[in-house]
Design a protein around this motif. Structure first.
Motif, PDB file in Angstrom:
ATOM      1  N   GLU A 213      10.666   4.374  28.016  1.00 42.68           N
ATOM      2  CA  GLU A 213      10.313   3.476  26.920  1.00 42.68           C
ATOM      3  C   GLU A 213       9.746   4.300  25.772  1.00 42.68           C
ATOM      4  N   GLN A 215       7.542   5.443  22.671  1.00 37.04           N
ATOM      5  CA  GLN A 215       6.212   5.115  22.145  1.00 37.04           C
ATOM      6  C   GLN A 215       6.058   5.829  20.804  1.00 37.04           C
ATOM      7  N   ALA A 216       5.056   5.447  20.042  1.00 39.32           N
ATOM      8  CA  ALA A 216       4.868   6.079  18.728  1.00 39.32           C
ATOM      9  C   ALA A 216       4.693   7.587  18.884  1.00 39.32           C
ATOM     10  N   ASP A 217       3.993   8.018  19.956  1.00 43.07           N
ATOM     11  CA  ASP A 217       3.692   9.449  20.109  1.00 43.07           C
ATOM     12  C   ASP A 217       4.370  10.051  21.335  1.00 43.07           C
ATOM     13  N   CYS A 219       6.698   8.902  24.953  1.00 42.01           N
ATOM     14  CA  CYS A 219       7.391   7.878  25.736  1.00 42.01           C
ATOM     15  C   CYS A 219       6.613   7.562  27.014  1.00 42.01           C
ATOM     16  N   ARG A 220       7.017   6.463  27.649  1.00 45.68           N
ATOM     17  CA  ARG A 220       6.487   6.110  28.975  1.00 45.68           C
ATOM     18  C   ARG A 220       7.658   6.167  29.938  1.00 45.68           C
ATOM     19  N   ASN A 230       2.862   8.665  31.187  1.00 45.83           N
ATOM     20  CA  ASN A 230       2.881   8.840  29.730  1.00 45.83           C
ATOM     21  C   ASN A 230       3.261  10.279  29.401  1.00 45.83           C
ATOM     22  N   ASP A 232       4.085  12.958  26.005  1.00 46.48           N
ATOM     23  CA  ASP A 232       4.444  13.246  24.608  1.00 46.48           C
ATOM     24  C   ASP A 232       5.523  14.327  24.575  1.00 46.48           C
TER      25      ASP A 232
END
Ligand SMILES: Cc1cc2nc3c(=O)[nH]c(=O)nc-3n(C[C@H](O)[C@H](O)[C@H](O)COP(=O)(O)OP(=O)(O)OC[C@H]3O[C@@H](n4cnc5c(N)ncnc54)[C@H](O)[C@@H]3O)c2cc1C
Length: 418
Positions: A213, A215-217, A219-220, A230, A232
């Motif tokens: 998924e 994410q802004a910084d 992904c997950r 999590n 980066d």
């Protein structure tokens, strides 16, 4: 149209070895190397050291510009081969230019396999196969705090160690139950996994990434047991496949790679293939296999070059035997030949001491060495590799060899080489 007597596509181990073999016999025929890479030729095996900073990106070349000038080898860089035109003895590159050949070698190697994990196509993930990949991974590592590595093969394990040493919290996700499958059996692999554990790397064995998924910084990463990681930085190290997309519609026989005979000739006239792109005789069976290892790329490149130039000293390819040395956290592991067998006729001798982190496994069949894998054992992988390749009969020295493989192997090979 451009023309070259010998046209070689690729500029890595197989390509360079073929060019060398051709020049030994033909000092005047034009040789052209075409590569999609823009850098001077380098070995993919040094890339982990570029990521860690132990090697600088501008000091890893296999050949200098002077070499190509001295050998009168022409280079076309930054251009991928996109189409084979065998009827015209020509190839087409991505910018549309065409090259005519008398003899063509395809040495385009392998490229990372990207697993079909939903969401991955929306992530700026990293891979490790080219020098540009290594530079991008090194730069991304400089900014990351949490990394997820998909795959616990050589690329994944080297990547995980480098990232952890850079102070990043690293999780490795591997769908098989052990690290480095194919190189080590489960017992040896467990020693390696435990070393990573002790260094704080989180090892998720027998787990699959189910979806990713954005994410802004970063992904997950959602695993199949419901856990979420999590990241980066996401490194995908889930294996490689031969680069053969340009073969479509050419009539070239393909299976997993480009099928070749024992002289690396394909089914089409005046076209050879060698290295990670080729599917050639297996050493252990009648099958044809893609071995994907460096010594094979060198050997197949040499044979292809000799065949292209009709060198009378040409000997047929006898199949490849894997040889890998792998250093992790200062410990030394080697894997030569097979590391496991279901063959009941084989003799398997294992010496294991978990406390010392010591492992040694020798597989013999019919008095011949089939494989040896070891961790923190004093062995000479080159000698063991020769014993396997030459199918040296160890029947008369079996007990001695099992007790002292280093000394016995050295003695046998020095007798052979004398
Ligand atoms: C991180 C890492 C560690 C490794 N460690 C080991 C190890 O310990 N032991 C071992 O035996 N092997 C190891 N390998 C594998 C080894 O590097 C390969 O087996 C070897 O490089 C294969 O050589 P090759 O010449 O066949 O192909 P490659 O090295 O893959 O080179 C292919 C060449 O073709 C070019 N090319 C590709 N497609 C095109 C196209 N369409 N048009 C034009 N040019 C193209 C590329 O730019 C490149 O020059 C490792 C690989 C990696 C990535």
């Amino acid at each position: 149209m451009n023309a070259s007597k010998y046209l070689i596509v690729g500029s890595s181990h197989a390509a360079l070895e073929a060019a060398r073999a051709i020049r030994m016999q033909d000092d005047a025929g034009s040789i052209t190397l075409i590569s999609r890479d823009t850098h001077a030729p380098y070995s993919p095996t040094v890339l982990p050291y570029v990521v860690s900073g132990r090697s600088s990106a501008d000091r890893v070349s296999l050949r200098t510009p002077d070499y190509f000038q001295a050998e009168a080898i022409n280079r076309v860089t930054g251009q991928a081969l996109t189409r084979l035109l065998p009827a015209e003895q020509a190839v087409e590159l991505e910018d549309g230019q065409r090259w005519h050949y008398e003899k063509l070698l395809l040495a385009t190697g392998a490229t990372p396999v990207i697993p079909p994990v939903p969401g991955l196509d929306r992530i700026d993930y990293r891979v490790l196969r080219t020098l540009d990949d290594a530079i991008a991974l090194r730069d991304a590592a400089g900014k990351a705090a949490n990394a997820v590595v998909l795959g616990a093969g050589l690329v994944g394990m080297h990547g995980a160690e480098n990232l952890a040493e850079a102070g990043i919290a690293v999780s490795v996700v591997e769908m098989q139950s052990q690290v480095l499958p194919g190189y080590f059996d489960a017992q040896a692999a467990e020693l390696i996994r435990a070393a990573f554990d002790r260094q704080g790397v989180t090892m998720k064995m027998g787990r699959r990434a189910q979806r990713v998924e954005p994410q802004a910084d970063g992904c997950r990463v959602h695993l199949d047991n419901g856990e979420v990681l999590n990241a980066d930085l996401l490194l995908v190290g889930t294996g490689v496949r031969p680069v053969t997309d340009y073969c479509q519609g050419s009539g070239l026989d393909l299976d997993q790679g480009i099928l070749v005979d024992d002289h690396m000739a394909t089914n089409l006239p005046n076209i050879w293939a060698a290295g990670d792109v080729a599917q050639a005789r297996d050493f252990y069976s009648d099958a044809k296999v893609v071995t994907g290892i460096l010594p094979d790329a060198v050997e197949q490149g040499r044979i292809a070059g000799m065949a292209m130039v009709e060198d009378p000293a040409l000997q047929p390819y006898r199949g490849g035997v894997p040889i890998n040395t792998y250093t992790f956290y200062g410990q030394q592991a080697i894997s030569v030949g097979i590391s496991d067998t279901a063959d009941t006729a084989a003799q398997v001798a294992v010496d294991f001491d978990a406390e010392r982190g010591y492992f040694q496994k020798i597989i013999l069949k019919d008095g011949r060495l089939q494989g040896i894998s070891a961790i923190n054992a004093a062995l000479d992988p080159g000698i063991l590799w020769q014993l396997i390749l030459r199918r040296t009969d160890l029947s008369e020295v079996k007990a001695e060899f099992l007790a002292q493989p280093l000394e016995t192997g050295r003695r046998l090979m020095s007798d052979t080489w004398r």
